[in-house]
Write a protein that holds these residues in place. Structure first.
Motif, PDB file in Angstrom:
ATOM      1  N   GLU A 171      24.537  32.485  55.138  1.00 53.68           N
ATOM      2  CA  GLU A 171      25.298  32.988  56.293  1.00 53.68           C
ATOM      3  C   GLU A 171      25.656  31.882  57.278  1.00 53.68           C
ATOM      4  OE1 GLU A 171      23.411  37.474  56.301  1.00 53.68           O
ATOM      5  OE2 GLU A 171      23.043  36.118  57.971  1.00 53.68           O
ATOM      6  N   ALA A 172      25.823  30.680  56.738  1.00 50.73           N
ATOM      7  CA  ALA A 172      26.247  29.585  57.592  1.00 50.73           C
ATOM      8  C   ALA A 172      27.769  29.523  57.702  1.00 50.73           C
ATOM      9  CB  ALA A 172      25.719  28.257  57.045  1.00 50.73           C
ATOM     10  N   TRP A 173      28.456  30.310  56.884  1.00 53.68           N
ATOM     11  CA  TRP A 173      29.912  30.293  56.878  1.00 53.68           C
ATOM     12  C   TRP A 173      30.365  31.654  56.373  1.00 53.68           C
ATOM     13  CZ3 TRP A 173      33.167  26.272  53.640  1.00 53.68           C
ATOM     14  CH2 TRP A 173      34.482  26.255  54.114  1.00 53.68           C
ATOM     15  N   ALA A 174      31.390  32.198  56.958  1.00 54.55           N
ATOM     16  CA  ALA A 174      31.859  33.544  56.585  1.00 54.55           C
ATOM     17  C   ALA A 174      32.645  33.478  55.280  1.00 54.55           C
ATOM     18  CB  ALA A 174      32.728  34.134  57.699  1.00 54.55           C
ATOM     19  N   LEU A 175      31.981  33.749  54.174  1.00 53.99           N
ATOM     20  CA  LEU A 175      32.606  33.761  52.850  1.00 53.99           C
ATOM     21  C   LEU A 175      32.280  35.078  52.165  1.00 53.99           C
ATOM     22  CD1 LEU A 175      31.674  30.139  51.719  1.00 53.99           C
ATOM     23  CD2 LEU A 175      33.950  30.927  52.350  1.00 53.99           C
ATOM     24  N   ASP A 176      33.133  35.454  51.209  1.00 61.25           N
ATOM     25  CA  ASP A 176      32.933  36.696  50.467  1.00 61.25           C
ATOM     26  C   ASP A 176      31.958  36.423  49.320  1.00 61.25           C
ATOM     27  OD1 ASP A 176      33.039  38.985  48.923  1.00 61.25           O
ATOM     28  OD2 ASP A 176      35.188  39.270  49.200  1.00 61.25           O
ATOM     29  N   LEU A 177      30.709  36.799  49.495  1.00 61.36           N
ATOM     30  CA  LEU A 177      29.672  36.515  48.510  1.00 61.36           C
ATOM     31  C   LEU A 177      29.948  37.216  47.190  1.00 61.36           C
ATOM     32  CD1 LEU A 177      26.978  35.066  48.094  1.00 61.36           C
ATOM     33  CD2 LEU A 177      25.819  37.105  48.956  1.00 61.36           C
ATOM     34  N   VAL A 178      30.422  38.467  47.246  1.00 58.40           N
ATOM     35  CA  VAL A 178      30.712  39.212  46.023  1.00 58.40           C
ATOM     36  C   VAL A 178      31.813  38.523  45.228  1.00 58.40           C
ATOM     37  CG1 VAL A 178      31.590  41.385  45.104  1.00 58.40           C
ATOM     38  CG2 VAL A 178      29.935  41.404  46.979  1.00 58.40           C
ATOM     39  N   ALA A 179      32.866  38.065  45.915  1.00 58.35           N
ATOM     40  CA  ALA A 179      33.968  37.383  45.227  1.00 58.35           C
ATOM     41  C   ALA A 179      33.491  36.099  44.562  1.00 58.35           C
ATOM     42  CB  ALA A 179      35.097  37.088  46.208  1.00 58.35           C
ATOM     43  N   LEU A 180      32.599  35.358  45.223  1.00 61.95           N
ATOM     44  CA  LEU A 180      32.085  34.115  44.647  1.00 61.95           C
ATOM     45  C   LEU A 180      31.254  34.386  43.400  1.00 61.95           C
ATOM     46  CD1 LEU A 180      31.116  32.263  47.943  1.00 61.95           C
ATOM     47  CD2 LEU A 180      32.971  31.652  46.382  1.00 61.95           C
ATOM     48  N   LYS A 181      30.405  35.418  43.451  1.00 57.26           N
ATOM     49  CA  LYS A 181      29.610  35.767  42.265  1.00 57.26           C
ATOM     50  C   LYS A 181      30.530  36.168  41.114  1.00 57.26           C
ATOM     51  CE  LYS A 181      26.929  38.785  44.358  1.00 57.26           C
ATOM     52  NZ  LYS A 181      25.862  39.798  44.538  1.00 57.26           N
ATOM     53  N   ARG A 182      31.553  36.951  41.422  1.00 61.25           N
ATOM     54  CA  ARG A 182      32.493  37.365  40.377  1.00 61.25           C
ATOM     55  C   ARG A 182      33.238  36.162  39.802  1.00 61.25           C
ATOM     56  NH1 ARG A 182      35.339  42.651  43.242  1.00 61.25           N
ATOM     57  NH2 ARG A 182      33.868  44.234  42.446  1.00 61.25           N
ATOM     58  N   VAL A 292      34.307  46.507  29.807  1.00 62.14           N
ATOM     59  CA  VAL A 292      33.263  47.201  30.564  1.00 62.14           C
ATOM     60  C   VAL A 292      33.336  46.842  32.048  1.00 62.14           C
ATOM     61  CG1 VAL A 292      30.771  47.322  30.914  1.00 62.14           C
ATOM     62  CG2 VAL A 292      31.703  47.493  28.610  1.00 62.14           C
ATOM     63  N   VAL A 293      33.511  45.556  32.350  1.00 62.44           N
ATOM     64  CA  VAL A 293      33.620  45.159  33.753  1.00 62.44           C
ATOM     65  C   VAL A 293      34.894  45.714  34.370  1.00 62.44           C
ATOM     66  CG1 VAL A 293      33.779  43.199  35.345  1.00 62.44           C
ATOM     67  CG2 VAL A 293      32.185  43.111  33.423  1.00 62.44           C
ATOM     68  N   GLY A 294      35.979  45.740  33.585  1.00 66.27           N
ATOM     69  CA  GLY A 294      37.202  46.354  34.074  1.00 66.27           C
ATOM     70  C   GLY A 294      37.007  47.815  34.415  1.00 66.27           C
ATOM     71  N   VAL A 295      36.323  48.534  33.552  1.00 69.04           N
ATOM     72  CA  VAL A 295      36.040  49.956  33.811  1.00 69.04           C
ATOM     73  C   VAL A 295      35.182  50.103  35.064  1.00 69.04           C
ATOM     74  CG1 VAL A 295      34.786  51.971  32.927  1.00 69.04           C
ATOM     75  CG2 VAL A 295      36.315  50.683  31.419  1.00 69.04           C
ATOM     76  N   SER A 296      34.232  49.200  35.252  1.00 73.72           N
ATOM     77  CA  SER A 296      33.365  49.287  36.433  1.00 73.72           C
ATOM     78  C   SER A 296      34.152  49.082  37.726  1.00 73.72           C
ATOM     79  CB  SER A 296      32.231  48.269  36.333  1.00 73.72           C
ATOM     80  OG  SER A 296      32.688  46.956  36.583  1.00 73.72           O
ATOM     81  N   ARG A 297      35.235  48.290  37.668  1.00 78.42           N
ATOM     82  CA  ARG A 297      36.077  48.136  38.854  1.00 78.42           C
ATOM     83  C   ARG A 297      36.885  49.414  39.118  1.00 78.42           C
ATOM     84  NH1 ARG A 297      37.340  42.382  39.171  1.00 78.42           N
ATOM     85  NH2 ARG A 297      35.311  41.380  38.775  1.00 78.42           N
ATOM     86  N   LEU A 298      37.322  50.066  38.051  1.00 75.04           N
ATOM     87  CA  LEU A 298      38.148  51.257  38.189  1.00 75.04           C
ATOM     88  C   LEU A 298      37.318  52.495  38.516  1.00 75.04           C
ATOM     89  CD1 LEU A 298      40.512  50.678  35.126  1.00 75.04           C
ATOM     90  CD2 LEU A 298      41.019  50.219  37.530  1.00 75.04           C
ATOM     91  N   ALA A 299      36.088  52.555  38.002  1.00 76.48           N
ATOM     92  CA  ALA A 299      35.241  53.736  38.205  1.00 76.48           C
ATOM     93  C   ALA A 299      33.809  53.298  38.491  1.00 76.48           C
ATOM     94  CB  ALA A 299      35.297  54.640  36.980  1.00 76.48           C
ATOM     95  N   PRO A 300      33.564  52.701  39.660  1.00 72.31           N
ATOM     96  CA  PRO A 300      32.224  52.171  39.969  1.00 72.31           C
ATOM     97  C   PRO A 300      31.144  53.230  40.015  1.00 72.31           C
ATOM     98  CG  PRO A 300      33.635  52.144  41.908  1.00 72.31           C
ATOM     99  CD  PRO A 300      34.514  52.470  40.752  1.00 72.31           C
ATOM    100  N   GLU A 301      31.521  54.466  40.314  1.00 74.93           N
ATOM    101  CA  GLU A 301      30.519  55.527  40.334  1.00 74.93           C
ATOM    102  C   GLU A 301      30.078  55.908  38.925  1.00 74.93           C
ATOM    103  OE1 GLU A 301      34.388  57.202  39.539  1.00 74.93           O
ATOM    104  OE2 GLU A 301      33.672  55.830  41.090  1.00 74.93           O
ATOM    105  N   PHE A 302      30.924  55.644  37.943  1.00 77.20           N
ATOM    106  CA  PHE A 302      30.600  55.934  36.549  1.00 77.20           C
ATOM    107  C   PHE A 302      29.778  54.803  35.933  1.00 77.20           C
ATOM    108  CE2 PHE A 302      31.942  55.245  32.061  1.00 77.20           C
ATOM    109  CZ  PHE A 302      31.311  56.343  31.493  1.00 77.20           C
ATOM    110  N   TRP A 303      30.196  53.557  36.173  1.00 77.87           N
ATOM    111  CA  TRP A 303      29.519  52.390  35.583  1.00 77.87           C
ATOM    112  C   TRP A 303      29.433  51.293  36.635  1.00 77.87           C
ATOM    113  CZ3 TRP A 303      30.508  51.388  29.747  1.00 77.87           C
ATOM    114  CH2 TRP A 303      29.477  50.605  29.213  1.00 77.87           C
ATOM    115  N   PRO A 304      28.348  51.199  37.365  1.00 77.24           N
ATOM    116  CA  PRO A 304      28.242  50.192  38.425  1.00 77.24           C
ATOM    117  C   PRO A 304      28.409  48.775  37.877  1.00 77.24           C
ATOM    118  CG  PRO A 304      26.478  51.813  38.597  1.00 77.24           C
ATOM    119  CD  PRO A 304      27.157  52.059  37.283  1.00 77.24           C
ATOM    120  N   GLU A 305      29.112  47.951  38.620  1.00 71.75           N
ATOM    121  CA  GLU A 305      29.380  46.591  38.153  1.00 71.75           C
ATOM    122  C   GLU A 305      28.100  45.765  38.044  1.00 71.75           C
ATOM    123  OE1 GLU A 305      32.377  42.821  39.085  1.00 71.75           O
ATOM    124  OE2 GLU A 305      32.660  44.732  40.117  1.00 71.75           O
ATOM    125  N   ARG A 306      27.099  46.052  38.848  1.00 74.13           N
ATOM    126  CA  ARG A 306      25.840  45.292  38.771  1.00 74.13           C
ATOM    127  C   ARG A 306      25.195  45.435  37.390  1.00 74.13           C
ATOM    128  NH1 ARG A 306      24.585  49.824  41.903  1.00 74.13           N
ATOM    129  NH2 ARG A 306      23.028  51.209  40.968  1.00 74.13           N
TER     130      ARG A 306
END
Length: 408
Positions: A171-182, A292-306
């Motif tokens: 948290e030393a710089w405002a960056l999108d952590l989720v985007a970086l992991k992806r 599978v990852v594509g589906v998780s983006r479209l339906a995260p409640e069905f298949w969580p991306e984690r």
């Protein structure tokens, strides 16, 4: 017919430093085992030790699997393979020891990621990725093989994402952590598409010739090859832009293009070669993982991306590492042909099963008490078996070529 050359028998410890793939794949295998075990069960075995944390324990886990395990593996391949592109000597001896020391230091500081100054956290990783990038650039420039410049560029990009993710987690710089992991995961998906996508048709064609198979040689679809990279870059760009729906569809389209490439590679004809079965299965994991990852983006409640993302990390990324490292560890038969033996395919099967058990964990809780823990057990067992097979091969003479057998 190309023949393997053999050096005089060295002492076991000095032999470890004859080629980059030896210590770096060893470090990758050890860390794949130790980091996952610590994250999953360390608190139970050593309550006073504490859980490593980079913002959260999960971010530390992601960081160490991608930039620790993955970072060692990708350098092991590139720094060894560059010699076949440039005909220059391999990095060996003390320079290689220094590089491994940078990697080890990066792992050690990350164990204290919440306490140490940010500059100290960043320095070892920057030295590691910077050194690998410099060595690749130096050899490529000396040999003027400019078509290989993308590889040091990719290592540099991985090092930059590593640093940005650490900064964001602290948290030393405002960056999108989720985007970086992806983005880090997409890096390895692209490496599987490029590296395995180049190896598989060539090695399959060689095997079909050597075995006298009546199957037609693999078909290289140049249009699909180009579109495969374009669609992956598109998916990466949309991912970084935070376009959830669009990036999900882009990943599915990228999977379809990779499947189009894969369709001509004669997978059904390689059943007699376990090393090739491993590589073909890895590419299949890439295709399914993108879906599978594509589906998780479209339906995260069905298949969580984690959960879904493990198809690309444990399945495709780790599968590629095992497939390539196994070629370096395989026994040499007459004429330089490769024999995987029993342990290496067993290791791959355990890791592969663990990957898909972890990926499908959301759907298995009614069938299994703890599918995530079972997946971790399979993963750890697989890397133990891999190390049992790999370690004896890196303490003896260096056989060439490293990642492939003799050509017919």
């Amino acid at each position: 017919m190309a023949r393997s050359t053999e050096q005089p028998a060295p002492s076991p410890l000095s032999a470890l430093w004859f080629a980059p793939h030896r210590p770096l794949f060893l470090m990758a295998g050890l860390w794949a085992l130790a980091a996952l075990f610590w994250w999953q069960w360390g608190w139970w075995w050593w309550p006073g030790l504490g859980m490593p944390t980079l913002g959260t324990p999960t971010v530390w886990h992601v960081h160490e699997m991608v930039f620790g395990f993955g970072g060692a593996s990708v350098a092991a391949y590139f720094l060894t393979a560059v010699t076949s592109w440039t005909s220059r000597p391999m990095i060996a001896g003390r320079p290689l020891m220094l590089l491994v020391a940078f990697w080890v230091a990066a792992r050690l500081v990350m164990l204290q990621a919440e306490r140490l100054p940010l500059a100290l956290l960043l320095a070892p990783g920057a030295l590691y990725f910077g050194t690998v990038t410099f060595w690749l650039l130096r050899d490529i420039a000396a040999a003027r093989v400019w078509n290989k410049l993308g590889f040091p560029g990719a290592i540099l990009a991985l090092g930059v994402v590593d640093a940005l993710l650490v900064v964001a987690a602290r948290e030393a710089w405002a960056l999108d952590l989720v985007a970086l992991k992806r983005a880090a995961v997409m890096f390895f998906a692209m490496k599987v598409a490029i590296i395995a996508g180049g190896m598989i048709p060539a090695f399959t064609a060689n095997w079909l010739r050597q075995s006298g198979s009546a199957a037609a040689p693999p078909h290289e679809n140049r249009l699909a090859n180009r579109l495969g990279l374009v669609t992956l870059y598109l998916a990466l760009g949309l991912t970084l832009a935070g376009a959830e729906t669009a990036s999900g569809w882009a990943l599915i389209v990228a999977a379809a293009v990779q499947a189009w490439r894969f369709a001509g590679w004669r997978s059904r004809a390689v059943g007699g070669n376990t090393l090739l079965v491993m590589m073909h299965t890895t590419f299949g994991s890439l295709i399914v993982g993108l879906v599978v990852v594509g589906v998780s983006r479209l339906a995260p409640e069905f298949w969580p991306e984690r959960d879904a993302v493990h198809a690309l990390t444990m399945g495709a990324m780790a599968g590629m590492v095992l497939s390539i490292a196994s070629r370096a560890a395989a026994r040499r038969g007459d004429g330089g042909t490769l024999d995987a033996g029993r342990l290496l395919p067993t290791a791959y099967a355990l890791v592969w099963l663990g990957a898909w058990l972890r990926t499908t964990a959301p759907f298995l809780h009614g069938w299994l008490d703890n599918p995530v823990a079972l997946a971790a057990q399979l993963w750890c067992a697989g890397w133990i078996v891999f190390l049992a097979a790999f370690v004896p091969t890196i303490l003896g003479p260096l056989l060439r070529p490293v990642f492939s057998g003799a050509k017919a």
